[in-house]
Design a protein around this motif. Structure first.
Motif, PDB file in Angstrom:
ATOM      1  N   SER A 184       0.817  -1.217   0.000  1.00  0.00           N
ATOM      2  CA  SER A 184       0.000   0.000   0.000  1.00  0.00           C
ATOM      3  C   SER A 184       0.849   1.265   0.000  1.00  0.00           C
ATOM      4  O   SER A 184       0.326   2.361  -0.231  1.00  0.00           O
ATOM      5  CB  SER A 184      -0.948   0.018   1.202  1.00  0.00           C
ATOM      6  OG  SER A 184      -0.226   0.022   2.419  1.00  0.00           O
ATOM      7  N   LYS A 185       2.141   1.130   0.219  1.00  0.00           N
ATOM      8  CA  LYS A 185       3.038   2.286   0.143  1.00  0.00           C
ATOM      9  C   LYS A 185       3.206   2.771  -1.291  1.00  0.00           C
ATOM     10  O   LYS A 185       3.616   3.910  -1.524  1.00  0.00           O
ATOM     11  CB  LYS A 185       4.409   1.934   0.723  1.00  0.00           C
ATOM     12  CG  LYS A 185       4.399   1.586   2.203  1.00  0.00           C
ATOM     13  CD  LYS A 185       5.770   1.094   2.654  1.00  0.00           C
ATOM     14  CE  LYS A 185       5.765   0.634   4.110  1.00  0.00           C
ATOM     15  NZ  LYS A 185       7.082   0.068   4.513  1.00  0.00           N
ATOM     16  N   GLN A 186       2.906   1.879  -2.259  1.00  0.00           N
ATOM     17  CA  GLN A 186       3.139   2.235  -3.658  1.00  0.00           C
ATOM     18  C   GLN A 186       1.930   2.114  -4.567  1.00  0.00           C
ATOM     19  O   GLN A 186       1.902   2.706  -5.653  1.00  0.00           O
ATOM     20  CB  GLN A 186       4.279   1.385  -4.231  1.00  0.00           C
ATOM     21  CG  GLN A 186       4.079  -0.119  -4.072  1.00  0.00           C
ATOM     22  CD  GLN A 186       5.224  -0.925  -4.636  1.00  0.00           C
ATOM     23  OE1 GLN A 186       5.525  -0.835  -5.819  1.00  0.00           O
ATOM     24  NE2 GLN A 186       5.890  -1.705  -3.792  1.00  0.00           N
ATOM     25  N   VAL A 187       0.908   1.332  -4.171  1.00  0.00           N
ATOM     26  CA  VAL A 187      -0.281   1.164  -5.022  1.00  0.00           C
ATOM     27  C   VAL A 187      -1.553   1.221  -4.170  1.00  0.00           C
ATOM     28  O   VAL A 187      -1.495   1.130  -2.942  1.00  0.00           O
ATOM     29  CB  VAL A 187      -0.249  -0.177  -5.800  1.00  0.00           C
ATOM     30  CG1 VAL A 187       1.009  -0.313  -6.622  1.00  0.00           C
ATOM     31  CG2 VAL A 187      -0.414  -1.363  -4.871  1.00  0.00           C
ATOM     32  N   LEU A 188      -2.695   1.367  -4.846  1.00  0.00           N
ATOM     33  CA  LEU A 188      -3.984   1.326  -4.169  1.00  0.00           C
ATOM     34  C   LEU A 188      -4.370  -0.124  -3.904  1.00  0.00           C
ATOM     35  O   LEU A 188      -4.640  -0.888  -4.847  1.00  0.00           O
ATOM     36  CB  LEU A 188      -5.057   1.994  -5.030  1.00  0.00           C
ATOM     37  CG  LEU A 188      -6.492   1.923  -4.498  1.00  0.00           C
ATOM     38  CD1 LEU A 188      -6.636   2.687  -3.185  1.00  0.00           C
ATOM     39  CD2 LEU A 188      -7.481   2.447  -5.533  1.00  0.00           C
ATOM     40  N   VAL A 189      -4.363  -0.524  -2.652  1.00  0.00           N
ATOM     41  CA  VAL A 189      -4.772  -1.883  -2.284  1.00  0.00           C
ATOM     42  C   VAL A 189      -6.280  -1.890  -2.053  1.00  0.00           C
ATOM     43  O   VAL A 189      -6.809  -1.080  -1.286  1.00  0.00           O
ATOM     44  CB  VAL A 189      -4.038  -2.382  -1.029  1.00  0.00           C
ATOM     45  CG1 VAL A 189      -4.563  -3.750  -0.613  1.00  0.00           C
ATOM     46  CG2 VAL A 189      -2.530  -2.458  -1.292  1.00  0.00           C
ATOM     47  N   SER A 190      -6.959  -2.798  -2.736  1.00  0.00           N
ATOM     48  CA  SER A 190      -8.412  -2.871  -2.698  1.00  0.00           C
ATOM     49  C   SER A 190      -8.866  -4.230  -2.182  1.00  0.00           C
ATOM     50  O   SER A 190      -8.169  -5.238  -2.345  1.00  0.00           O
ATOM     51  CB  SER A 190      -8.980  -2.638  -4.099  1.00  0.00           C
ATOM     52  OG  SER A 190      -8.530  -1.398  -4.626  1.00  0.00           O
TER      53      SER A 190
END
Length: 387
Positions: A184-190
């Protein structure tokens, strides 16, 4: 290059304006004006409305093509088709599959983008899977489900040249929370295709997850003694929530209720698959045959399998169901979607300094023309070009 757009109506970021001139300079929006300098270049769309370009953050394919075809041609055809529907930005979306097929799809997206997309532009890859659970698998292939693995994701991100922007997973899987913390530091976690309870979902959000995929579908439902993933999505103001407004995935009353609760944290998506814009027939979504009947996509077991929805139709549906102003609903398919992946400063609305993606519409919200980076990429055949 500078030009001015004249039209009868403009859906600006914070208001709707009638008549006037909208400046476009070097592919970026300038000021909205009542008058322009003499001898200025003008794109005359008198009689029409100008709205922000749409941004679909969850789309698998359309018109016979799918991201999982793993070809440059498929990505370019999707780009060229959706720009005609008013979409100017998108996230090519994968499915759960074998590593070999998934990696080929990633490479095809990268190659297509590097060589130049003809219409809508990719703003990154959405990996829908493979870290899901069986109970709410939908049209995802459970054969390839597995636990989240940071090393594996890193390999895919390197293959994608750092362009993976969003990933969906089931937070109850082993190692999921540690994975969420890091990724989640680099992408949108869904959160998606999950049987997680309310507490598990909240724990995932506490550790960095920030979105729920196609709300009400592919997740544990709302119960008065266990709110489930649906309850967690609706009651957590930190999270964006996807919604498919085709009238099949979610009842209109629940769609309107979700809007009232989530407001601008609601993002409209299509989840469209290759059968979009195609006649009723049998098509494939990944490795599964999907039957299209009256535009509704279902697997052999009767599960909904993506959609054939056009994003602009989802906007019109939600506006009709909720009776809210057009600019408010429109931005759920442009500004909110851009905001969900941290790009609201560049895309999603007509505001000075933002990229000049826009759509020309008639009074019935038929797409007349679409511009990307200030360049008109599509004009409806029967409309005489006025510039």
């Amino acid at each position: 290059m500078t030009y001015y757009i004249i039209a009868d109506r403009f859906l600006l970021e914070n208001e709707e304006r009638k008549k006037g001139y909208l400046e476009v300079k070097n592919g970026v929006f300038g000021e909205f004006r009542d008058k322009i300098p003499e001898n200025s270049e003008v794109k005359d769309w008198s009689g029409f409305m100008i709205a922000p370009g749409l941004f679909d953050t969850h789309i698998h394919g359309i018109k016979g093509h799918d991201v999982m075809d793993g070809t440059v041609e498929a990505i370019k055809e999707i780009s060229n088709t959706i720009v005609q529907l008013g979409v100017t930005r998108f996230l090519p979306t994968t499915l759960t599959s074998s590593d070999e097929i998934l990696e080929q799809a990633i490479k095809a997206i990268v190659s297509a983008v590097d060589s130049g997309l003809p219409g809508a532009q990719s703003e990154g890859i959405f990996l829908e899977g493979p870290y899901f659970t069986d109970k709410h698998k939908g049209a995802q292939n459970a054969r390839y489900f597995k636990n989240p693995d940071e090393a594996e994701f890193k390999k895919w991100q390197e293959l994608a040249n750092g362009t993976i922007t969003k990933i969906a997973l089931a937070p109850e899987r082993e190692h999921a929370i540690d994975f969420i913390k890091e990724v989640s530091k680099q992408v949108l976690v869904s959160i998606a295709h999950t049987d997680a309870d309310y507490e598990c979902c909240r724990h995932a959000v506490d550790n960095g997850a920030r979105c729920y995929v196609h709300l009400f579908n592919g997740m544990s439902g709302l119960h008065h003694r266990e709110p489930g993933a649906v309850g967690a999505a609706l009651t957590d103001s930190r999270c964006y929530t996807e919604l498919i407004c085709d009238g099949h995935h979610v009842h209109p009353i629940l769609a309107s209720m979700t809007l009232e609760i989530k407001k601008d944290k609601l993002i409209l998506i299509t989840d469209c698959m290759r059968a979009g814009l195609m006649p009723d027939d049998v098509y494939y979504l990944g490795e599964f045959p999907v039957t299209i009947s009256n535009g509704i996509a279902k697997t052999e077991t009767g599960s909904l399998a993506g959609s054939t929805l056009k994003l602009i139709d989802g906007i019109q549906n939600l506006q009709k169901w909720s009776n809210r102003p057009l600019h408010e609903i429109w931005h759920l398919g442009s500004l909110s979607t851009a905001a969900s992946i941290g790009k609201a400063d560049k895309f999603g609305s007509i505001k000075s300094g933002k990229v000049a993606d826009y759509v020309v519409l008639n009074s019935n919200l038929t797409v007349i023309a679409t511009a990307v980076d200030g360049v008109v990429k599509y004009v409806r055949d029967e409309i005489p070009i006025k510039f």
